[in-house]
Design a protein around this motif. Structure first.
Motif, PDB file in Angstrom:
ATOM      1  N   ARG A 167       1.100  -1.148  -0.146  1.00  0.00           N
ATOM      2  CA  ARG A 167       0.018  -0.085   0.062  1.00  0.00           C
ATOM      3  C   ARG A 167       0.828   1.304  -0.096  1.00  0.00           C
ATOM      4  O   ARG A 167       0.713   2.304  -0.681  1.00  0.00           O
ATOM      5  N   THR A 168       1.972   1.220   0.762  1.00  0.00           N
ATOM      6  CA  THR A 168       2.634   2.590   1.048  1.00  0.00           C
ATOM      7  C   THR A 168       3.954   2.141   0.253  1.00  0.00           C
ATOM      8  O   THR A 168       4.902   1.341   0.646  1.00  0.00           O
ATOM      9  N   LYS A 222       7.777   2.352   1.562  1.00  0.00           N
ATOM     10  CA  LYS A 222       8.514   1.157   2.414  1.00  0.00           C
ATOM     11  C   LYS A 222       9.009   0.302   1.338  1.00  0.00           C
ATOM     12  O   LYS A 222      10.198  -0.232   1.727  1.00  0.00           O
ATOM     13  N   ALA A 228      -4.182  -4.169  -2.249  1.00  0.00           N
ATOM     14  CA  ALA A 228      -4.499  -5.555  -2.469  1.00  0.00           C
ATOM     15  C   ALA A 228      -5.897  -5.888  -2.319  1.00  0.00           C
ATOM     16  O   ALA A 228      -6.417  -7.124  -2.355  1.00  0.00           O
ATOM     17  N   ASN A 267       2.173  -7.598  14.089  1.00  0.00           N
ATOM     18  CA  ASN A 267       1.070  -6.575  13.866  1.00  0.00           C
ATOM     19  C   ASN A 267      -0.003  -6.708  15.221  1.00  0.00           C
ATOM     20  O   ASN A 267      -0.455  -7.569  15.436  1.00  0.00           O
TER      21      ASN A 267
HETATM   22  P1  NDP Z   1       2.699  -5.647   9.239  1.00  0.00           P
HETATM   23  O1  NDP Z   1       1.746  -4.979   9.817  1.00  0.00           O
HETATM   24  O2  NDP Z   1       4.093  -5.419   9.419  1.00  0.00           O
HETATM   25  O3  NDP Z   1       2.885  -5.593   7.602  1.00  0.00           O
HETATM   26  C1  NDP Z   1       1.564  -5.482   6.967  1.00  0.00           C
HETATM   27  C2  NDP Z   1       1.923  -4.901   5.433  1.00  0.00           C
HETATM   28  O4  NDP Z   1       0.771  -5.231   4.586  1.00  0.00           O
HETATM   29  C3  NDP Z   1       1.950  -3.374   5.411  1.00  0.00           C
HETATM   30  O5  NDP Z   1       3.228  -3.279   4.732  1.00  0.00           O
HETATM   31  C4  NDP Z   1       0.801  -3.022   5.085  1.00  0.00           C
HETATM   32  O6  NDP Z   1       0.936  -1.880   4.138  1.00  0.00           O
HETATM   33  C5  NDP Z   1       0.592  -4.195   3.952  1.00  0.00           C
HETATM   34  N1  NDP Z   1      -0.833  -3.907   3.610  1.00  0.00           N
HETATM   35  C6  NDP Z   1      -2.028  -3.965   4.599  1.00  0.00           C
HETATM   36  N2  NDP Z   1      -3.061  -3.824   3.763  1.00  0.00           N
HETATM   37  C7  NDP Z   1      -3.045  -3.583   2.557  1.00  0.00           C
HETATM   38  C8  NDP Z   1      -3.597  -3.526   1.397  1.00  0.00           C
HETATM   39  N3  NDP Z   1      -4.695  -3.430   1.288  1.00  0.00           N
HETATM   40  N4  NDP Z   1      -2.780  -3.833   0.236  1.00  0.00           N
HETATM   41  C9  NDP Z   1      -1.469  -3.728   0.167  1.00  0.00           C
HETATM   42  N5  NDP Z   1      -0.625  -3.883   1.184  1.00  0.00           N
HETATM   43  C10 NDP Z   1      -1.492  -3.883   2.516  1.00  0.00           C
HETATM   44  O7  NDP Z   1       2.489  -7.299   9.336  1.00  0.00           O
HETATM   45  P2  NDP Z   1       3.510  -8.289   9.676  1.00  0.00           P
HETATM   46  O8  NDP Z   1       4.414  -8.160   8.653  1.00  0.00           O
HETATM   47  O9  NDP Z   1       3.626  -8.658  11.392  1.00  0.00           O
HETATM   48  O10 NDP Z   1       2.640  -9.694   9.294  1.00  0.00           O
HETATM   49  C11 NDP Z   1       2.161 -10.009   7.963  1.00  0.00           C
HETATM   50  C12 NDP Z   1       1.457 -11.302   7.958  1.00  0.00           C
HETATM   51  O11 NDP Z   1       2.076 -12.467   8.546  1.00  0.00           O
HETATM   52  C13 NDP Z   1       0.100 -11.242   8.681  1.00  0.00           C
HETATM   53  O12 NDP Z   1      -0.773 -11.926   8.001  1.00  0.00           O
HETATM   54  C14 NDP Z   1       0.281 -12.301   9.812  1.00  0.00           C
HETATM   55  O13 NDP Z   1      -0.770 -12.608  10.519  1.00  0.00           O
HETATM   56  C15 NDP Z   1       1.079 -13.034   9.565  1.00  0.00           C
HETATM   57  N6  NDP Z   1       2.010 -13.768  10.492  1.00  0.00           N
HETATM   58  C16 NDP Z   1       2.175 -15.297  10.446  1.00  0.00           C
HETATM   59  C17 NDP Z   1       2.831 -15.754  11.293  1.00  0.00           C
HETATM   60  C18 NDP Z   1       2.886 -17.361  11.473  1.00  0.00           C
HETATM   61  O14 NDP Z   1       3.971 -17.887  11.920  1.00  0.00           O
HETATM   62  N7  NDP Z   1       2.128 -18.023  10.321  1.00  0.00           N
HETATM   63  C19 NDP Z   1       3.487 -15.018  12.558  1.00  0.00           C
HETATM   64  C20 NDP Z   1       3.470 -13.755  12.484  1.00  0.00           C
HETATM   65  C21 NDP Z   1       2.762 -12.904  11.554  1.00  0.00           C
HETATM   66  P3  NDP Z   1       1.116  -0.467   5.132  1.00  0.00           P
HETATM   67  O15 NDP Z   1       2.742  -0.342   5.469  1.00  0.00           O
HETATM   68  O16 NDP Z   1       0.818   0.520   3.838  1.00  0.00           O
HETATM   69  O17 NDP Z   1       0.323  -0.336   6.199  1.00  0.00           O
END
Ligand code: NDP
Length: 401
Positions: free
Chosen positions: A36-37, A40, A63, A185
């Motif tokens: 989205r951003t 980054k 997305a 998150n």
């Molecule tokens: P973050 O919040 O750090 O990152 C999420 C990213 O997704 C951000 O860059 C955000 O953009 C982007 N994003 C959110 N909405 C949209 C959209 N509509 N379109 C495009 N990009 C978007 O989360 P994490 O990296 O901590 O977690 C990522 C995933 O990993 C999650 O689904 C979490 O549940 C999963 N996870 C799984 C684990 C496992 O062991 N299986 C353990 C930990 C996490 P922006 O920067 O603009 O907000």
């Protein structure tokens, strides 16, 4: 020539996936980071491009907007889309993959924004369509879910005739020095831990109050910790895919300070996902809380200690009872030195890169929608040792009562 992958998201987990793809240029010849951003994505590219043969490009994408995603996928033409945005985007990204006939991988199951409900039904409903399109979807390929499923498939293949009990233990012995912060998150994390607990016994879900069941366990590399039974998404798929399961539970460690803060935030309504009016504007209390908490990415340099995540299996081999514990120990500071993130993002991002490499190299390629335990665990297990998450075994583990 390597393959081409599109990575969606630029947060904590994404930055590890990207760093690891850049270490594995033989498989990941070209990657695009889209989020989205866009700034980054550009910042990650700037940091990594000078030291990798992988050619990195970046793009902005929402997305949740399927036509926008389809346009991006068609113009970049990747072989796989790695979804490391948030669980809310899963179905939209799967829709776009279907339309473009491109493979898909994620690390967390879909959940609607307005109800904290974690189950695979929504994504399993895509099985026939992915099969007909001849494309692969790998669901939940982080550590838990993810490696825990690979561990279960490995135990079933090599160590047991029948597995009757699985306890998944997720221990974070890390200390970031803040009284309260979440390691990934905050919104997703707090939704997960404030939900009711549950486990599967004799094919049925048994529900508990949040944090109702507590055990103490002495983790190798970490020491003694309190852990609590939580609902976790892989229970649902493992109960179906592992033969002979009678009971499967998931425990996660929490410190007293975390729990006291969480309780207080809950009591005052700050963890609610129900929108409220504030100064003429609708806000979701949990999203506001996220905005005031430390960004998980900022915890990297401060977090010291280790994680220990794994599965204890009980079952039978050659007619005799057998216990077996498979786990990984990961050090927060070493992860930070290597890729600039703490171990929670690292233990999620490394398996996502490996899973994508499995699909791209044809080892995990079959048409349909699958959980990780439905694939051959052996090449994945080799890759865990190679890419920074070596596993250890214990044939006489202390069991969880
Ligand atoms: P973050 O919040 O750090 O990152 C999420 C990213 O997704 C951000 O860059 C955000 O953009 C982007 N994003 C959110 N909405 C949209 C959209 N509509 N379109 C495009 N990009 C978007 O989360 P994490 O990296 O901590 O977690 C990522 C995933 O990993 C999650 O689904 C979490 O549940 C999963 N996870 C799984 C684990 C496992 O062991 N299986 C353990 C930990 C996490 P922006 O920067 O603009 O907000």
């Amino acid at each position: 020539m390597g393959h081409r992958a599109l990575i969606i998201g630029a947060g904590g987990v994404a930055s590890v996936v990207i760093a690891k793809c850049c270490q594995n240029s033989e498989v990941f010849g070209e990657i695009m980071i889209a989020s989205r951003t866009k700034s980054k994505c550009d910042a990650i590219k700037e940091r990594l491009q000078p030291n990798t043969k992988t050619v990195i490009s970046t793009a902005a994408v929402d997305a949740d907007n399927v036509p926008e995603l389809v346009k991006l996928i068609k113009s970049y033409n990747p072989e796989i889309v790695i979804n490391v945005a948030l669980p809310y985007q899963d179905l939209h990204i799967m829709d776009a993959c279907l339309e473009c006939k491109v493979d898909y991988l994620d690390t967390a199951n879909y959940e609607p924004e307005d109800t904290a409900k974690f189950e695979y039904s929504w994504q399993w409903a895509y099985r026939d369509r992915f099969k007909e399109a001849g494309i692969t979807a790998v669901l939940g390929c982080g550590f838990d879910p993810g490696v825990t499923g690979v561990f279960s498939a490995y135990a079933q293949k090599h160590e047991f005739d029948e597995i009757n009990y699985i306890d998944i233990l997720d221990c974070n012995g890390g200390d970031h020095g803040y009284p309260f912060a979440t390691n990934f998150n905050p919104e997703i994390n707090i939704r997960e831990v404030s939900a009711k607990g549950s486990y599967i016994e004799d094919g049925k879900w048994v529900e508990t109050e949040p944090m109702e069941i507590k055990r103490v366990y002495n983790f190798k590399g970490v020491g003694e910790k309190d852990m609590y039974l939580l609902h976790h998404e892989e229970l649902e798929s493992l109960a179906l895919n592992i033969k002979g399961i009678k009971r499967i539970r998931f425990f996660m460690t929490f410190g007293q300070s975390y729990l006291t803060h969480l309780k207080c935030l809950e009591d005052v309504g700050m963890t609610s996902i129900k929108p409220i009016m504030f100064e003429g504007k609708e806000i979701v209390p949990l999203q506001f809380l996220k905005a005031v908490l430390p960004d998980p990415a900022s915890l990297g340099p401060r977090t010291k200690g280790k994680t220990n995540i794994g599965c204890i299996f009980q079952g039978k081999k050659d007619g005799k009872p057998k216990n077996y514990y498979l786990y990984n120990i990961c050090d927060h500071q070493e992860c930070y030195k290597e890729v600039g993130s703490q171990a929670i993002s690292y233990t999620t991002g490394v398996p996502a890169m490996i899973g994508a490499a499995m699909v791209l190299t044809g080892k995990w390629k079959k048409p349909g929608v699958f959980n990780v335990e439905e694939f051959d665990p052996d090449p994945f297990m080799e890759n865990l040792n190679k890419w920074g998450l070596p596993w250890e075994e214990d044939f006489d583990p202390v069991l969880v009562p």
